[in-house]
Motif scaffolding. Structure first.
Motif, PDB file in Angstrom:
ATOM      1  N   SER A  31       3.907  18.157   3.209  1.00 55.96           N
ATOM      2  CA  SER A  31       4.099  18.826   1.915  1.00 55.96           C
ATOM      3  C   SER A  31       4.880  20.125   2.044  1.00 55.96           C
ATOM      4  CB  SER A  31       2.759  19.073   1.234  1.00 55.96           C
ATOM      5  OG  SER A  31       1.933  19.899   2.034  1.00 55.96           O
ATOM      6  N   GLY A  32       4.855  20.752   3.219  1.00 53.08           N
ATOM      7  CA  GLY A  32       5.615  21.985   3.432  1.00 53.08           C
ATOM      8  C   GLY A  32       7.119  21.782   3.360  1.00 53.08           C
ATOM      9  N   ASN A  33       7.581  20.543   3.435  1.00 46.19           N
ATOM     10  CA  ASN A  33       9.012  20.245   3.363  1.00 46.19           C
ATOM     11  C   ASN A  33       9.518  20.140   1.926  1.00 46.19           C
ATOM     12  OD1 ASN A  33       9.024  20.091   6.139  1.00 46.19           O
ATOM     13  ND2 ASN A  33       8.866  17.875   6.195  1.00 46.19           N
ATOM     14  N   PHE A  34       8.638  20.329   0.946  1.00 42.90           N
ATOM     15  CA  PHE A  34       9.012  20.137  -0.448  1.00 42.90           C
ATOM     16  C   PHE A  34       8.716  21.386  -1.260  1.00 42.90           C
ATOM     17  CE2 PHE A  34       7.896  16.042   1.389  1.00 42.90           C
ATOM     18  CZ  PHE A  34       9.056  15.323   1.122  1.00 42.90           C
ATOM     19  N   SER A  35       9.521  21.630  -2.290  1.00 41.92           N
ATOM     20  CA  SER A  35       9.295  22.788  -3.160  1.00 41.92           C
ATOM     21  C   SER A  35       8.196  22.512  -4.168  1.00 41.92           C
ATOM     22  CB  SER A  35      10.590  23.161  -3.897  1.00 41.92           C
ATOM     23  OG  SER A  35      11.001  22.109  -4.752  1.00 41.92           O
ATOM     24  N   THR A  36       8.006  21.253  -4.520  1.00 39.18           N
ATOM     25  CA  THR A  36       6.978  20.865  -5.482  1.00 39.18           C
ATOM     26  C   THR A  36       6.231  19.637  -4.983  1.00 39.18           C
ATOM     27  OG1 THR A  36       8.323  21.657  -7.323  1.00 39.18           O
ATOM     28  CG2 THR A  36       6.564  20.115  -7.862  1.00 39.18           C
ATOM     29  N   VAL A  37       4.911  19.719  -4.994  1.00 36.73           N
ATOM     30  CA  VAL A  37       4.044  18.570  -4.746  1.00 36.73           C
ATOM     31  C   VAL A  37       2.964  18.659  -5.810  1.00 36.73           C
ATOM     32  CG1 VAL A  37       2.482  17.417  -3.158  1.00 36.73           C
ATOM     33  CG2 VAL A  37       4.503  18.589  -2.265  1.00 36.73           C
ATOM     34  N   GLU A  38       3.103  17.843  -6.848  1.00 41.81           N
ATOM     35  CA  GLU A  38       2.229  17.933  -8.016  1.00 41.81           C
ATOM     36  C   GLU A  38       1.500  16.605  -8.243  1.00 41.81           C
ATOM     37  OE1 GLU A  38       2.882  18.341 -12.766  1.00 41.81           O
ATOM     38  OE2 GLU A  38       4.194  19.519 -11.497  1.00 41.81           O
ATOM     39  N   ALA A  47       0.258   0.587 -12.847  1.00 45.66           N
ATOM     40  CA  ALA A  47       1.336   0.211 -11.931  1.00 45.66           C
ATOM     41  C   ALA A  47       2.655   0.770 -12.439  1.00 45.66           C
ATOM     42  CB  ALA A  47       1.411  -1.299 -11.810  1.00 45.66           C
ATOM     43  N   GLY A  48       3.392   1.392 -11.561  1.00 44.85           N
ATOM     44  CA  GLY A  48       4.703   1.938 -11.907  1.00 44.85           C
ATOM     45  C   GLY A  48       4.672   3.399 -12.307  1.00 44.85           C
ATOM     46  N   GLU A  49       3.487   3.958 -12.580  1.00 46.93           N
ATOM     47  CA  GLU A  49       3.397   5.370 -12.938  1.00 46.93           C
ATOM     48  C   GLU A  49       3.361   6.222 -11.674  1.00 46.93           C
ATOM     49  OE1 GLU A  49       1.195   5.561 -17.197  1.00 46.93           O
ATOM     50  OE2 GLU A  49      -0.131   5.373 -15.460  1.00 46.93           O
ATOM     51  N   LEU A  50       3.871   7.431 -11.772  1.00 46.61           N
ATOM     52  CA  LEU A  50       3.915   8.325 -10.630  1.00 46.61           C
ATOM     53  C   LEU A  50       2.546   8.918 -10.349  1.00 46.61           C
ATOM     54  CD1 LEU A  50       7.238  10.272 -11.316  1.00 46.61           C
ATOM     55  CD2 LEU A  50       6.860   8.384  -9.741  1.00 46.61           C
ATOM     56  N   ALA A  51       2.087   8.807  -9.107  1.00 42.16           N
ATOM     57  CA  ALA A  51       0.816   9.395  -8.701  1.00 42.16           C
ATOM     58  C   ALA A  51       1.009  10.843  -8.271  1.00 42.16           C
ATOM     59  CB  ALA A  51       0.220   8.580  -7.559  1.00 42.16           C
ATOM     60  N   VAL A  52       2.177  11.139  -7.703  1.00 40.91           N
ATOM     61  CA  VAL A  52       2.494  12.494  -7.233  1.00 40.91           C
ATOM     62  C   VAL A  52       3.954  12.768  -7.538  1.00 40.91           C
ATOM     63  CG1 VAL A  52       2.561  14.055  -5.256  1.00 40.91           C
ATOM     64  CG2 VAL A  52       0.858  12.238  -5.326  1.00 40.91           C
ATOM     65  N   ILE A  53       4.232  13.918  -8.116  1.00 40.76           N
ATOM     66  CA  ILE A  53       5.622  14.347  -8.334  1.00 40.76           C
ATOM     67  C   ILE A  53       6.008  15.222  -7.155  1.00 40.76           C
ATOM     68  CG2 ILE A  53       7.166  15.688  -9.805  1.00 40.76           C
ATOM     69  CD1 ILE A  53       5.303  14.854 -12.167  1.00 40.76           C
ATOM     70  N   VAL A  54       7.050  14.821  -6.438  1.00 37.55           N
ATOM     71  CA  VAL A  54       7.494  15.528  -5.245  1.00 37.55           C
ATOM     72  C   VAL A  54       8.981  15.849  -5.402  1.00 37.55           C
ATOM     73  CG1 VAL A  54       7.777  15.381  -2.740  1.00 37.55           C
ATOM     74  CG2 VAL A  54       5.832  14.263  -3.838  1.00 37.55           C
ATOM     75  N   GLU A  55       9.314  17.132  -5.177  1.00 42.63           N
ATOM     76  CA  GLU A  55      10.728  17.551  -5.265  1.00 42.63           C
ATOM     77  C   GLU A  55      11.088  18.343  -4.024  1.00 42.63           C
ATOM     78  OE1 GLU A  55      10.749  19.857  -8.838  1.00 42.63           O
ATOM     79  OE2 GLU A  55      10.875  18.093 -10.119  1.00 42.63           O
ATOM     80  N   ARG A  56      12.302  18.171  -3.563  1.00 40.28           N
ATOM     81  CA  ARG A  56      12.791  18.945  -2.399  1.00 40.28           C
ATOM     82  C   ARG A  56      13.215  20.313  -2.822  1.00 40.28           C
ATOM     83  NH1 ARG A  56      13.373  16.486   2.466  1.00 40.28           N
ATOM     84  NH2 ARG A  56      13.237  14.244   2.380  1.00 40.28           N
TER      85      ARG A  56
END
Length: 56
Positions: A31-38, A47-56
């Protein structure tokens, strides 16, 4: 990984019949490699919905 890609599959009926909770735990070890982990907390995801929003 791409959005909507399954992380795990299992038979919910068999899990319930065995008396186990069907909650799936996801761990992000880098998680330290990303600016956002939500994580999408307290939501019943389908099915198909995002469980975690991750941004670099």
């Amino acid at each position: 990984m791409t959005a909507g890609q399954p992380l795990v599959t299992y038979n919910r009926v068999q899990v319930a019949q065995a008396g186990y909770d069907d909650t799936v735990i996801t761990i992000i070890t880098n998680s330290g490699n990303f600016s956002t982990v939500e994580p999408q907390l307290n939501k019943q995801l389908r099915a198909g919905e995002l469980a975690v929003i991750v941004e670099r």
